[in-house]
Design a protein around this motif. Structure first.
Motif, PDB file in Angstrom:
ATOM      1  N   ASP A 236       3.013   3.548  -6.432  1.00 22.05           N
ATOM      2  CA  ASP A 236       3.123   4.766  -7.242  1.00 22.05           C
ATOM      3  C   ASP A 236       3.373   6.020  -6.416  1.00 22.05           C
ATOM      4  OD1 ASP A 236       2.429   3.630  -9.937  1.00 22.05           O
ATOM      5  OD2 ASP A 236       0.608   3.079  -8.849  1.00 22.05           O
ATOM      6  N   PHE A 258      13.208   4.676  -3.540  1.00 22.70           N
ATOM      7  CA  PHE A 258      11.825   4.695  -4.019  1.00 22.70           C
ATOM      8  C   PHE A 258      11.636   5.871  -4.977  1.00 22.70           C
ATOM      9  CE2 PHE A 258       7.539   6.582  -3.324  1.00 22.70           C
ATOM     10  CZ  PHE A 258       6.781   5.598  -3.942  1.00 22.70           C
ATOM     11  N   GLY A 263       9.054   6.620  -7.907  1.00 27.08           N
ATOM     12  CA  GLY A 263       7.962   6.798  -6.955  1.00 27.08           C
ATOM     13  C   GLY A 263       7.733   8.273  -6.615  1.00 27.08           C
ATOM     14  N   THR A 265       6.186  11.299  -4.089  1.00 27.26           N
ATOM     15  CA  THR A 265       6.094  11.455  -2.637  1.00 27.26           C
ATOM     16  C   THR A 265       5.360  12.745  -2.279  1.00 27.26           C
ATOM     17  OG1 THR A 265       8.348  12.357  -2.732  1.00 27.26           O
ATOM     18  CG2 THR A 265       8.093  10.102  -1.910  1.00 27.26           C
TER      19      THR A 265
END
Length: 551
Positions: A236, A258, A263, A265
């Motif tokens: 996640d 990603f 995702g 970051t």
């Protein structure tokens, strides 16, 4: 006479019937009404949603019982009333208030530290110790809740204000964490010279309490890029903490995909090679740009981290040896302008009520126009100076008196939140490797970029990590850990829980000084004057009565 009795009987029967109907309605209908102007006791949809998932007894013990200052009596009352709302919403919530005086050692062992307060009553100052904590137990799990904000306020009244504002978030967050079964998965990326674990322990240990935390190395991209991307895409959040080695094209593409696959970051980036330990060891050092090969990737998301260092007159201190007295070395805490002490955005839940954050040799961020929403999180003061690199930084420069006219670069951006539909940096470009997961756009994604790799770096004392929020030499306190934990919570929050930190209330508090100065007047008005009026009324009443019936 019989008719009159009959009417009275009918009236009594009607009254009894009305009372029975009202009692039935009362038993079947229950409603609490919040008549406060700011609706402080009205639970948010987020809190109601969290409580709806509690299907077993959940016990909340609050250690706010006993004698303590009036301000914190108010906190006790506000806490009790709020928890009663939780209990009314869900009968499984059981609340209990306890006096902590007989269990202080046990509470300290549970990491519930007491707070020492300076109390002003009747114009006199005294000290008081309280335990502003609550403990939540659910099944076999325990969660503790601090009832006071970590940020130091200018007065106890301001501290009470923040504490009451934070009640819903604190308890809702704790209930959510203790009842959550499927935790989010957080990856700490390695493979590019990132910060070692021990220097991130203080921050990461807090993250691990709420989420599933694991290391993830990008080294495997070189041998099996497709599998590495697939494994990373199952997580996640990725934390990229102070990388020092250049990212390859394959590694950048993996991170890019990603992000486009949803995702989140958190980037903690140093774009300049400058280490405080090196400076303290030799007295001077060369600060020079660090090429991480991330410029084009971050540029495609709408930001650029520059390679200039920022000096700020509002700065943290460092401890330096300034001389000797006998055989004892004397140390003094001095402002070090390369360590900006920055305030967070007061209107955003990540940074609201968070103490100033200490940065070290931080860079400045430029934002670029695109479709991504950009929210400033960390900003410098207006009294800043840009220092180009490469440059020699000397420790002895700390003794030079700063000239204010040299610090006119204005506010500098150190931390930014990006939200929106991110476009892949490899859209319409050759991909470093083939993958079935390739996506050109990410829908409604989030990332946070901080232009300082040391923002999450704790110190080491006798081989053990220290608290990220405290400097072991100067004993100054900061908001670094709270800021980073809030940042992670915001990035992973799908329920809107973090937005409860933006709740604003108005607590009306008596002016202590004015109360003390005017206490005689108000005591007379509330105690003596009613007695005088009662006496005058009695005297006049008796006089008039005697006059009327003496004739």
């Amino acid at each position: 006479m019989t008719k009159k009795i009959k009417n009275i009987t009918i009236l009594i029967a009607v009254l009894i019937a009305v009372l029975i109907v009202l009692n039935i309605i009362n038993q079947s209908f229950y409603q609490r009404f919040d008549l406060t102007a700011d609706q402080r006791y009205t639970l948010s949809k987020t809190t109601r949603s969290i409580l709806s998932k509690v299907k077993k007894p959940l016990y909340i013990t609050v250690y706010l019982e006993g004698d303590f200052p009036s301000e914190f009596k108010r906190l006790q009352v506000e806490t009790r009333q709020y928890l009663e709302e939780l209990s009314a919403e869900n009968g499984f919530v059981k609340i209990h208030f306890e006096n902590p005086d007989d269990q202080r050692e046990a509470l300290v062992k549970k990491r519930m530290m007491p707070s020492q307060l300076t109390v002003e009553e009747d114009g006199k100052l005294s000290e008081a110790i309280i335990f502003p904590w609550a403990e939540i137990n659910f099944e076999e799990k325990t969660e503790i809740v601090s009832l006071l904000p970590s940020k130091m306020e200018t007065s106890q009244e301001a501290q009470l204000q923040k504490a009451v504002e934070n009640l819903e978030y604190s308890f809702s967050s704790a209930v959510y964490n203790i009842t959550q079964k499927n935790k989010k998965k957080v990856a700490l990326l390695y493979g590019n010279g990132e910060l070692p674990d021990i220097y991130q322990y203080s921050f990461l240990s807090e993250v691990a309490k709420k989420h599933r935390l694991a290391k993830f190395t990008l080294d495997s991209v070189a041998t099996n890029p497709q599998q590495t991307l697939q494994d990373l895409a199952g997580l996640d959040l990725a934390i990229i903490s102070k990388p020092t080695q250049k990212f390859t094209a394959q590694e950048k593409f993996t991170l890019d995909q990603f992000i486009t696959n949803g995702g989140k970051t958190l980037w903690l980036i140093d774009n300049v090679q400058a280490e405080q330990d090196s400076l303290l060891a030799s007295g001077k050092m060369l600060a020079y740009p660090r090429d991480l090969n991330l410029t084009d990737l971050l540029f495609s998301y709408g930001i650029r981290i520059n390679s200039a260092l920022i000096k700020d007159l509002y700065a943290a201190q460092i401890s330096l040896a300034t001389g000797n007295v006998g055989n004892q070395t004397q140390f003094q805490n001095l402002d070090w302008f390369y360590h900006p002490l920055v305030n967070g955005n007061p209107n955003h839940p990540i940074t609201k009520n968070v103490a100033p954050v200490r940065l070290q040799f931080a860079n400045q961020i430029d934002t670029l126009q695109n479709n991504i929403k950009k929210t400033p999180l960390l900003m410098s003061s207006t009294l800043t100076q840009k220092v180009g690199t490469p440059t020699i930084i000397e420790l002895q420069s700390i003794a030079v008196e700063p000239q204010e006219e040299e610090y006119k670069s204005g506010n500098q951006l150190f931390g930014v939140l990006l939200e929106g539909d991110f476009k892949s940096a490899y859209k319409n470009r050759i991909q470093p490797f083939e993958t079935s997961l390739f996506k050109e756009n990410a829908n409604n994604n989030k990332m946070i970029v901080i232009a300082d790799g040391d923002v999450g770096k704790n110190q080491i004392l006798k081989g053990e990590p220290t608290d990220l929020n405290r400097d072991k030499w100067t004993n100054q306190t900061f908001g670094n850990k709270d800021f980073l934990v809030n940042a992670v919570d915001y990035l992973l929050d799908d329920s809107g829980l973090i937005n409860l930190r933006n709740k604003t209330l108005k607590i009306n508090i008596l002016d202590k000084q004015k109360t003390f100065q005017e206490r005689t007047y108000w005591q007379f008005l509330n105690v003596v004057l009613p007695l005088i009026l009662l006496f005058v009324f009695g005297f006049v009443f008796n006089y008039l009565r005697k006059r009327k019936y003496s004739k």
